[in-house]
Design a protein around this motif. Structure first.
Motif, PDB file in Angstrom:
ATOM      1  N   GLY A   1       0.815  -1.211   0.000  1.00  0.00           N
ATOM      2  CA  GLY A   1       0.000   0.000   0.000  1.00  0.00           C
ATOM      3  C   GLY A   1       0.843   1.252   0.000  1.00  0.00           C
ATOM      4  N   LEU A   2       1.953   1.225   0.748  1.00  0.00           N
ATOM      5  CA  LEU A   2       2.848   2.380   0.801  1.00  0.00           C
ATOM      6  C   LEU A   2       3.492   2.628  -0.553  1.00  0.00           C
ATOM      7  CD1 LEU A   2       4.102   4.498   2.668  1.00  0.00           C
ATOM      8  CD2 LEU A   2       5.927   2.857   3.171  1.00  0.00           C
ATOM      9  N   LEU A   3       3.932   1.560  -1.205  1.00  0.00           N
ATOM     10  CA  LEU A   3       4.508   1.711  -2.542  1.00  0.00           C
ATOM     11  C   LEU A   3       3.485   2.271  -3.510  1.00  0.00           C
ATOM     12  CD1 LEU A   3       6.806   1.216  -4.577  1.00  0.00           C
ATOM     13  CD2 LEU A   3       5.904  -1.103  -4.886  1.00  0.00           C
ATOM     14  N   ALA A   4       2.248   1.802  -3.416  1.00  0.00           N
ATOM     15  CA  ALA A   4       1.206   2.240  -4.338  1.00  0.00           C
ATOM     16  C   ALA A   4       0.933   3.732  -4.212  1.00  0.00           C
ATOM     17  CB  ALA A   4      -0.082   1.442  -4.093  1.00  0.00           C
ATOM     18  N   VAL A   5       0.701   4.221  -3.001  1.00  0.00           N
ATOM     19  CA  VAL A   5       0.352   5.640  -2.850  1.00  0.00           C
ATOM     20  C   VAL A   5       1.525   6.532  -3.216  1.00  0.00           C
ATOM     21  CG1 VAL A   5      -1.419   5.190  -1.099  1.00  0.00           C
ATOM     22  CG2 VAL A   5       0.932   5.660  -0.372  1.00  0.00           C
ATOM     23  N   THR A   6       2.765   6.071  -2.968  1.00  0.00           N
ATOM     24  CA  THR A   6       3.933   6.890  -3.283  1.00  0.00           C
ATOM     25  C   THR A   6       4.172   6.963  -4.784  1.00  0.00           C
ATOM     26  OG1 THR A   6       4.915   6.163  -1.183  1.00  0.00           O
ATOM     27  CG2 THR A   6       6.354   7.299  -2.730  1.00  0.00           C
ATOM     28  N   VAL A   7       4.099   5.811  -5.449  1.00  0.00           N
ATOM     29  CA  VAL A   7       4.301   5.787  -6.905  1.00  0.00           C
ATOM     30  C   VAL A   7       3.219   6.585  -7.611  1.00  0.00           C
ATOM     31  CG1 VAL A   7       4.173   4.291  -8.924  1.00  0.00           C
ATOM     32  CG2 VAL A   7       5.623   3.652  -7.014  1.00  0.00           C
ATOM     33  N   LEU A   8       1.976   6.397  -7.231  1.00  0.00           N
ATOM     34  CA  LEU A   8       0.881   7.093  -7.912  1.00  0.00           C
ATOM     35  C   LEU A   8       0.941   8.598  -7.670  1.00  0.00           C
ATOM     36  CD1 LEU A   8      -2.017   4.557  -7.251  1.00  0.00           C
ATOM     37  CD2 LEU A   8      -0.746   4.920  -9.371  1.00  0.00           C
ATOM     38  N   ALA A   9       1.451   9.010  -6.512  1.00  0.00           N
ATOM     39  CA  ALA A   9       1.603  10.448  -6.250  1.00  0.00           C
ATOM     40  C   ALA A   9       2.679  11.071  -7.120  1.00  0.00           C
ATOM     41  CB  ALA A   9       1.923  10.682  -4.775  1.00  0.00           C
TER      42      ALA A   9
ATOM     43  N   PHE B   1       4.286  18.669 -19.892  1.00  0.00           N
ATOM     44  CA  PHE B   1       5.434  18.223 -20.692  1.00  0.00           C
ATOM     45  C   PHE B   1       6.621  17.858 -19.806  1.00  0.00           C
ATOM     46  CE2 PHE B   1       9.314  19.071 -23.096  1.00  0.00           C
ATOM     47  CZ  PHE B   1       9.094  18.315 -24.249  1.00  0.00           C
ATOM     48  N   VAL B   2       6.993  18.776 -18.928  1.00  0.00           N
ATOM     49  CA  VAL B   2       8.187  18.561 -18.109  1.00  0.00           C
ATOM     50  C   VAL B   2       7.953  17.461 -17.077  1.00  0.00           C
ATOM     51  CG1 VAL B   2       9.795  19.637 -16.486  1.00  0.00           C
ATOM     52  CG2 VAL B   2       8.972  20.926 -18.472  1.00  0.00           C
ATOM     53  N   SER B   3       6.783  17.484 -16.412  1.00  0.00           N
ATOM     54  CA  SER B   3       6.525  16.473 -15.386  1.00  0.00           C
ATOM     55  C   SER B   3       6.418  15.078 -15.990  1.00  0.00           C
ATOM     56  CB  SER B   3       5.256  16.819 -14.597  1.00  0.00           C
ATOM     57  OG  SER B   3       4.099  16.749 -15.415  1.00  0.00           O
ATOM     58  N   THR B   4       5.913  14.973 -17.219  1.00  0.00           N
ATOM     59  CA  THR B   4       5.830  13.661 -17.869  1.00  0.00           C
ATOM     60  C   THR B   4       7.222  13.116 -18.152  1.00  0.00           C
ATOM     61  OG1 THR B   4       3.678  14.173 -18.865  1.00  0.00           O
ATOM     62  CG2 THR B   4       4.941  12.404 -19.867  1.00  0.00           C
ATOM     63  N   LEU B   5       8.119  13.978 -18.632  1.00  0.00           N
ATOM     64  CA  LEU B   5       9.485  13.540 -18.896  1.00  0.00           C
ATOM     65  C   LEU B   5      10.190  13.102 -17.608  1.00  0.00           C
ATOM     66  CD1 LEU B   5      10.824  16.169 -21.477  1.00  0.00           C
ATOM     67  CD2 LEU B   5      10.107  13.809 -21.934  1.00  0.00           C
ATOM     68  N   LEU B   6      10.045  13.894 -16.559  1.00  0.00           N
ATOM     69  CA  LEU B   6      10.779  13.626 -15.325  1.00  0.00           C
ATOM     70  C   LEU B   6      10.129  12.551 -14.468  1.00  0.00           C
ATOM     71  CD1 LEU B   6      11.839  17.239 -14.236  1.00  0.00           C
ATOM     72  CD2 LEU B   6      13.137  15.533 -15.527  1.00  0.00           C
ATOM     73  N   SER B   7       8.861  12.247 -14.724  1.00  0.00           N
ATOM     74  CA  SER B   7       8.191  11.242 -13.889  1.00  0.00           C
ATOM     75  C   SER B   7       8.725   9.836 -14.159  1.00  0.00           C
ATOM     76  CB  SER B   7       6.679  11.273 -14.120  1.00  0.00           C
ATOM     77  OG  SER B   7       6.343  10.839 -15.427  1.00  0.00           O
ATOM     78  N   VAL B   8       9.293   9.608 -15.341  1.00  0.00           N
ATOM     79  CA  VAL B   8       9.839   8.273 -15.648  1.00  0.00           C
ATOM     80  C   VAL B   8      10.943   7.909 -14.666  1.00  0.00           C
ATOM     81  CG1 VAL B   8      10.917   6.823 -17.385  1.00  0.00           C
ATOM     82  CG2 VAL B   8       9.202   8.498 -18.064  1.00  0.00           C
ATOM     83  N   PRO B   9      12.014   8.724 -14.543  1.00  0.00           N
ATOM     84  CA  PRO B   9      13.029   8.381 -13.537  1.00  0.00           C
ATOM     85  C   PRO B   9      12.488   8.454 -12.111  1.00  0.00           C
ATOM     86  CG  PRO B   9      13.491  10.533 -14.509  1.00  0.00           C
ATOM     87  CD  PRO B   9      12.416   9.906 -15.332  1.00  0.00           C
ATOM     88  N   ALA B  10      11.507   9.331 -11.855  1.00  0.00           N
ATOM     89  CA  ALA B  10      10.942   9.441 -10.504  1.00  0.00           C
ATOM     90  C   ALA B  10      10.248   8.143 -10.097  1.00  0.00           C
ATOM     91  CB  ALA B  10       9.967  10.614 -10.440  1.00  0.00           C
ATOM     92  N   VAL B  11       9.434   7.585 -10.992  1.00  0.00           N
ATOM     93  CA  VAL B  11       8.722   6.342 -10.683  1.00  0.00           C
ATOM     94  C   VAL B  11       9.705   5.193 -10.514  1.00  0.00           C
ATOM     95  CG1 VAL B  11       7.141   4.603 -11.638  1.00  0.00           C
ATOM     96  CG2 VAL B  11       6.537   7.033 -11.744  1.00  0.00           C
ATOM     97  N   VAL B  12      10.701   5.116 -11.377  1.00  0.00           N
ATOM     98  CA  VAL B  12      11.705   4.049 -11.276  1.00  0.00           C
ATOM     99  C   VAL B  12      12.464   4.152  -9.954  1.00  0.00           C
ATOM    100  CG1 VAL B  12      13.828   3.128 -12.267  1.00  0.00           C
ATOM    101  CG2 VAL B  12      11.940   3.812 -13.764  1.00  0.00           C
TER     102      VAL B  12
END
Length: 306
Positions: A253-261, A288-299
Motif C-alpha cells: 500500500g505504501l509503494l502504491a500511494v507513493t508511486v501514484l503520487a 510536458f516537463v513532469s511527464t518527462l521527469l516522472s519516468v526516472p521518478a517512478v523508477v
C-alpha cells in the motif's frame, strides 16, 4: 516495467501526431480549440459516465484514500500559499494548483498500477478522488472567476450541476451507487463518444506544443520549476510520510500511494485551462516537463520503497 514504458509511448505517439498535424497545417489554432471544446463538453462527460458506472466505490474507503487525499490537499495548499504571496488571481491559482497536485491517474495510473504495482484497482482512490472532489471544486472556482458579475451563494452552489464534466461524474457515480447499468443502446454510443476524450486531449496538446512557444519559454522558469517540484517531489514525499507514519500502510500500500503520487500532471488540466483561458501555457509546460521527469521518478521510488 514494460507496461509503464508502453503507457508513456502511447501518450507520446498521440502528442507527436498532434505536433505533426499542426506542422503540416492540417489543424490550426482554431482546430486545437475545437478539439479542446469537444473533449470538455462531449467526450469527457461521456467517458466519465461509462468509467464510473463500473467503478468499485468500496476501494475509496481505505488508508490509501486518506494518504492520497492528504498528499493532494497539502500539495495544493502549498501552491496556493505561494500564489497568495505573489498575489496571483483566482483562476491562475486554481490552474497552478491543479498542475501541482492533479495526477495522470487514467492514462498512466492504470498501466503503472497493473504492471508495476500488480493491481490496477490500486489507482481507484486517486482516480475517484480527483473526478468526484478535486475536479468539480476546481471547475466551480473557475466558473466563479470567469463570471463578470458577483455571484450569489445559490448560483455558486448551482454551478457544478451546469458543468458537463461534473454532471458526467455525478451520473456515473449514481449508477455505481445504485448498481444499475445503462442499457446497451445508451451505453455503447456513450462509450464510443467517450473514446474520443483522451485522443482529443492529447492531439490538442500536441498542436499547442507546435503552435505555441516552446516548453520552458512561455512561462517564467521559476514558476514552472516550482510547479513541477511540488508535483514530483513534495506530493510523493507527503504520500509516503502519511502512509508510513500516520496510517501504517502495508509495504504494498505504501509503494502504491507513493508511486501514484509521483505521476505527472494530467492532460485534462490543459483542456480545463484552455477552456477557461487561465494559464494554458503553464498547464501545457507542466504536463510536458513532469511527464518527462516522472519516468526516472517512478523508477527511483519503486527501487527505494519496494
Amino acid at each position: 516495467m514494460g507496461g509503464v514504458f508502453a503507457g508513456y509511448a502511447t501518450i507520446a505517439s498521440l502528442i507527436a501526431l498532434g505536433v505533426l498535424l499542426a506542422h503540416l497545417r492540417v489543424i490550426d489554432a482554431a482546430g486545437q480549440r475545437t478539439l479542446s471544446t469537444l473533449a470538455f463538453y462531449v467526450a469527457s462527460p461521456a467517458l466519465l459516465v461509462t468509467v464510473l458506472e463500473d467503478s468499485d466505490l468500496g476501494a475509496l474507503f481505505s488508508g490509501a484514500l486518506v494518504a492520497t487525499t492528504g498528499a493532494v490537499l497539502l500539495t495544493g495548499l502549498a501552491y496556493v500559499a505561494l500564489a497568495a504571496l505573489r498575489r496571483r488571481p483566482l483562476g491562475a491559482t486554481v490552474v497552478g494548483a491543479l498542475c501541482a497536485a492533479y495526477v495522470n491517474a487514467g492514462n498512466l495510473g492504470l498501466p503503472i498500477a497493473a504492471y508495476v504495482l500488480g493491481d490496477p484497482a490500486l489507482v481507484a482512490p486517486t482516480l475517484l478522488l480527483q473526478l468526484l472532489v478535486l475536479q468539480p471544486l476546481a471547475l466551480t472556482l473557475l466558473d466563479v472567476d470567469r463570471s463578470e458579475t458577483r455571484l450569489s451563494v445559490r448560483r455558486i452552489l448551482a454551478r457544478p450541476v451546469t458543468n458537463p464534466i461534473t454532471v458526467g461524474s455525478a451520473l456515473g457515480l449514481g449508477f455505481a451507487l445504485t448498481g444499475q447499468q445503462l442499457p446497451a443502446a445508451v451505453h455503447d454510443p456513450l462509450a464510443l463518444v467517450g473514446g474520443m476524450a483522451v485522443p482529443s486531449m492529447l492531439l490538442a496538446y500536441g498542436i499547442s506544443l507546435r503552435l505555441g512557444p516552446l516548453p520552458g519559454r512561455g512561462v517564467p522558469p521559476v514558476e514552472l520549476a516550482g510547479v513541477v517540484g511540488l508535483k514530483l517531489v513534495l506530493q510523493p514525499v507527503l504520500a509516503y510520510v502519511l502512509g508510513r507514519y500516520a496510517l501504517d500502510l502495508s509495504s504494498a500500500g505504501l509503494l502504491a500511494v507513493t508511486v501514484l503520487a509521483a505521476l505527472p500532471t494530467a492532460q485534462n488540466v490543459f483542456v480545463i485551462a484552455s477552456r477557461y483561458e487561465r494559464e494554458p501555457i503553464l498547464a501545457r509546460d507542466a504536463i510536458f516537463v513532469s511527464t518527462l521527469l516522472s519516468v526516472p521518478a517512478v523508477v527511483l521510488i519503486t527501487a527505494l520503497v519496494a
